[in-house]
Design a protein around this motif. Structure first.
Motif, mmCIF file in Angstrom:
data_model
loop_
_atom_site.group_PDB
_atom_site.id
_atom_site.type_symbol
_atom_site.label_atom_id
_atom_site.label_comp_id
_atom_site.label_asym_id
_atom_site.label_seq_id
_atom_site.Cartn_x
_atom_site.Cartn_y
_atom_site.Cartn_z
ATOM 1 N N ASN A 17 0.824 -1.185 0.000
ATOM 2 C CA ASN A 17 0.000 0.000 0.000
ATOM 3 C C ASN A 17 0.866 1.245 0.000
ATOM 4 O O ASN A 17 1.726 1.411 0.852
ATOM 5 N N ASN A 18 0.667 2.105 -0.958
ATOM 6 C CA ASN A 18 1.435 3.342 -0.997
ATOM 7 C C ASN A 18 0.740 4.372 -0.124
ATOM 8 O O ASN A 18 -0.401 4.759 -0.406
ATOM 9 N N PRO A 19 1.405 4.831 0.967
ATOM 10 C CA PRO A 19 0.730 5.733 1.902
ATOM 11 C C PRO A 19 0.399 7.086 1.276
ATOM 12 O O PRO A 19 -0.519 7.768 1.707
ATOM 13 N N ILE A 20 1.132 7.455 0.230
ATOM 14 C CA ILE A 20 0.895 8.772 -0.364
ATOM 15 C C ILE A 20 -0.384 8.727 -1.203
ATOM 16 O O ILE A 20 -1.247 9.584 -1.122
ATOM 17 N N THR B 34 -3.013 0.224 -3.556
ATOM 18 C CA THR B 34 -2.168 -0.960 -3.523
ATOM 19 C C THR B 34 -1.366 -1.021 -4.805
ATOM 20 O O THR B 34 -1.910 -0.901 -5.891
ATOM 21 N N VAL B 35 -0.064 -1.174 -4.648
ATOM 22 C CA VAL B 35 0.792 -1.226 -5.831
ATOM 23 C C VAL B 35 1.119 -2.673 -6.147
ATOM 24 O O VAL B 35 1.742 -3.375 -5.354
ATOM 25 N N LYS B 36 0.640 -3.105 -7.301
ATOM 26 C CA LYS B 36 0.930 -4.474 -7.738
ATOM 27 C C LYS B 36 1.798 -4.468 -8.983
ATOM 28 O O LYS B 36 2.589 -5.358 -9.201
ATOM 29 N N THR B 37 1.606 -3.443 -9.803
ATOM 30 C CA THR B 37 2.320 -3.415 -11.080
ATOM 31 C C THR B 37 3.081 -2.106 -11.238
ATOM 32 O O THR B 37 2.514 -1.022 -11.077
ATOM 33 N N ARG C 91 16.219 -1.915 -6.482
ATOM 34 C CA ARG C 91 15.286 -2.394 -5.463
ATOM 35 C C ARG C 91 14.753 -1.230 -4.622
ATOM 36 O O ARG C 91 13.561 -1.172 -4.316
ATOM 37 N N GLU C 92 15.620 -0.302 -4.274
ATOM 38 C CA GLU C 92 15.143 0.833 -3.454
ATOM 39 C C GLU C 92 14.211 1.728 -4.258
ATOM 40 O O GLU C 92 13.271 2.299 -3.714
ATOM 41 N N LEU C 93 14.463 1.850 -5.570
ATOM 42 C CA LEU C 93 13.527 2.604 -6.403
ATOM 43 C C LEU C 93 12.159 1.920 -6.381
ATOM 44 O O LEU C 93 11.123 2.577 -6.206
ATOM 45 N N ALA D 278 6.548 1.447 -4.524
ATOM 46 C CA ALA D 278 5.519 0.624 -3.883
ATOM 47 C C ALA D 278 5.079 1.189 -2.533
ATOM 48 O O ALA D 278 4.167 0.655 -1.908
ATOM 49 N N GLY D 279 5.761 2.260 -2.088
ATOM 50 C CA GLY D 279 5.390 2.866 -0.812
ATOM 51 C C GLY D 279 5.906 2.107 0.390
ATOM 52 O O GLY D 279 5.413 2.264 1.506
#
Ligand code: ADP
Length: 372
Positions: free
Chosen positions: A2-5, A9-12, A289-291, A296-297
């Motif tokens: 879940n992206n708090p901003i 939900t980020v799946k893709t 990965r950090e990007l 993805a939040g």
């Protein structure tokens, strides 16, 4: 995730650009359990081999980009020259968390250096050049040697020339058909870069690499950079401060020249960077990965260097050597081949990360395997 901003939900993850950077973003998205979709004009783009879905379209095809955005939960770019006229409306409508600002600030070298200066970084002295008269005026102010560069679309040393003496000015004329910038030539001790990821709460930065270029193209990146630790720390702190001051989020790579105690900003890119490829095996987490975590939040992880590392770029002329090295299966020698269908001299075909190796060991044991 879940992206708090955006509270979605980020799946893709959507990726504009399907080169090697897109490929490695997609690989890391998969490692985090996410899917990816990628847009690129080339039907055989490297990232397409890894992405879950792809769209073949030009970077100025507004409809295709909108489709990419619709099919993604968060979108990023690895291609630096997406036109603002297309990206800005998409940023308003879809979740492109990095936005257009960092891209806009980096797409024009004059704007890029002005912005760096305004936000506290030292740059080489520079002047805008539009014609022969302004070139002469700039040379009078900055002196020679100096470097003339096109303001836009330059990469890997293309679109620039070093002016050492008055006679070189004639050679510069062919660049002057487009707006240019003249920069003071910095006789640097070494080049270095920092990759940072920010999420609005924290900024994490990867260890500084020392970069060795050949013919304007990155050849090797050595980490840790063998330089005064206080200076490297200052580079990191100034980079983090700059990123915060600009309000950028997502990923940013900054390239510097170091001369004595002076750290000169050279250029930046709001995407993963070639000099950060070493992070895949050389750090506890990597730039891709950090990007993806940012997109993805998820909370960012602070990277640590696991061992001294040398990253060697594989251009077309070194591809055969790289294939042989891969077949030899050396432990801690990680060969990445991007699967590009056509190999050409000077084209980036892959990279090799030598983990647990110093520059001296690389020079002694490995450098003869590659074209000098
Ligand atoms: P590109 O975007 O094509 O990579 P850069 O501006 O990074 O262009 O220049 C490529 C290389 O040329 C740099 O890595 C550096 O080695 C050299 N160079 C560029 N600008 C200068 C400068 N002002 N002084 C000295 N060397 C420079």
């Amino acid at each position: 995730m879940n992206n708090p901003i955006t509270n979605r939900t980020v799946k893709t993850i959507g990726i504009i650009g399907g080169g090697q950077l897109g490929l490695m973003i997609a690989e890391q998205a998969h490692c985090l359990g996410l899917q990816s979709i990628c847009l690129d004009p080339a039907a055989d783009a490297p990232a397409f081999a890894v992405c879950d879905a792809h769209i073949v379209a030009r970077f100025d095809d507004a409809q295709a980009l909108a489709e990419l955005c619709r099919r993604s939960d968060a979108v990023t770019y690895e291609f630096e020259n997406v036109p603002g006229g297309i990206l800005v409306p998409l940023c308003e409508k879809y979740n492109i968390p990095q936005g257009y600002r960092p891209l806009y600030d980096s797409q024009d070298r004059l704007r890029e250096k002005t912005n760096a200066r305004e936000h506290g970084l030292l740059t080489p002295r520079f002047a805008a050049v539009n014609d022969e008269a302004s070139l002469l005026a700039a040379v009078r102010t900055l002196g020679l040697p100096a470097v003339l560069k096109t303001r836009t679309l330059g990469y890997d040393g293309h679109g620039q020339c070093v002016l050492r003496e008055e006679a070189d000015l004639a050679r510069a004329r062919e660049l002057l058909s487009v707006p240019c910038i003249l920069e003071e030539f910095v006789p640097f001790d070494f080049e270095a870069s920092v990759v940072l990821v920010a999420d609005g709460r924290q900024v994490v930065s990867f260890p500084v690499g020392r970069n060795i270029h050949r013919d304007g193209i990155l050849d090797r990146c050595i980490v840790p950079a063998d330089a005064d630790p206080t200076l490297l720390d200052r580079m990191r702190i100034e980079s983090e401060r700059f990123m915060r001051a600009c309000g950028y989020r997502g990923i940013l790579a900054i390239e510097y020249f170091v001369k004595g105690n002076d750290i000169y900003f050279n250029e930046m890119a709001p995407r993963p960077h070639n000099s950060g490829h070493y992070t895949i095996e050389g750090c506890t987490t990597n730039q891709f990965r950090e990007l993806v975590r940012y997109l993805a939040g998820e909370p960012l992880h602070r990277p640590e260097l696991t061992a001294p590392t040398v990253m060697k770029n594989i251009l077309g002329e070194d591809l055969e050597a790289a294939v042989r090295i891969a077949a030899e299966r050396h432990p801690n020698v990680c060969v990445h081949l991007y699967g590009k269908s056509e190999s050409r001299p000077k084209r980036k075909m892959g990279h090799i990360t030598f983990v647990g190796m110093t520059e001296e060991e690389f020079e002694r044991n490995w450098s003869d395997r590659f074209v000098k």
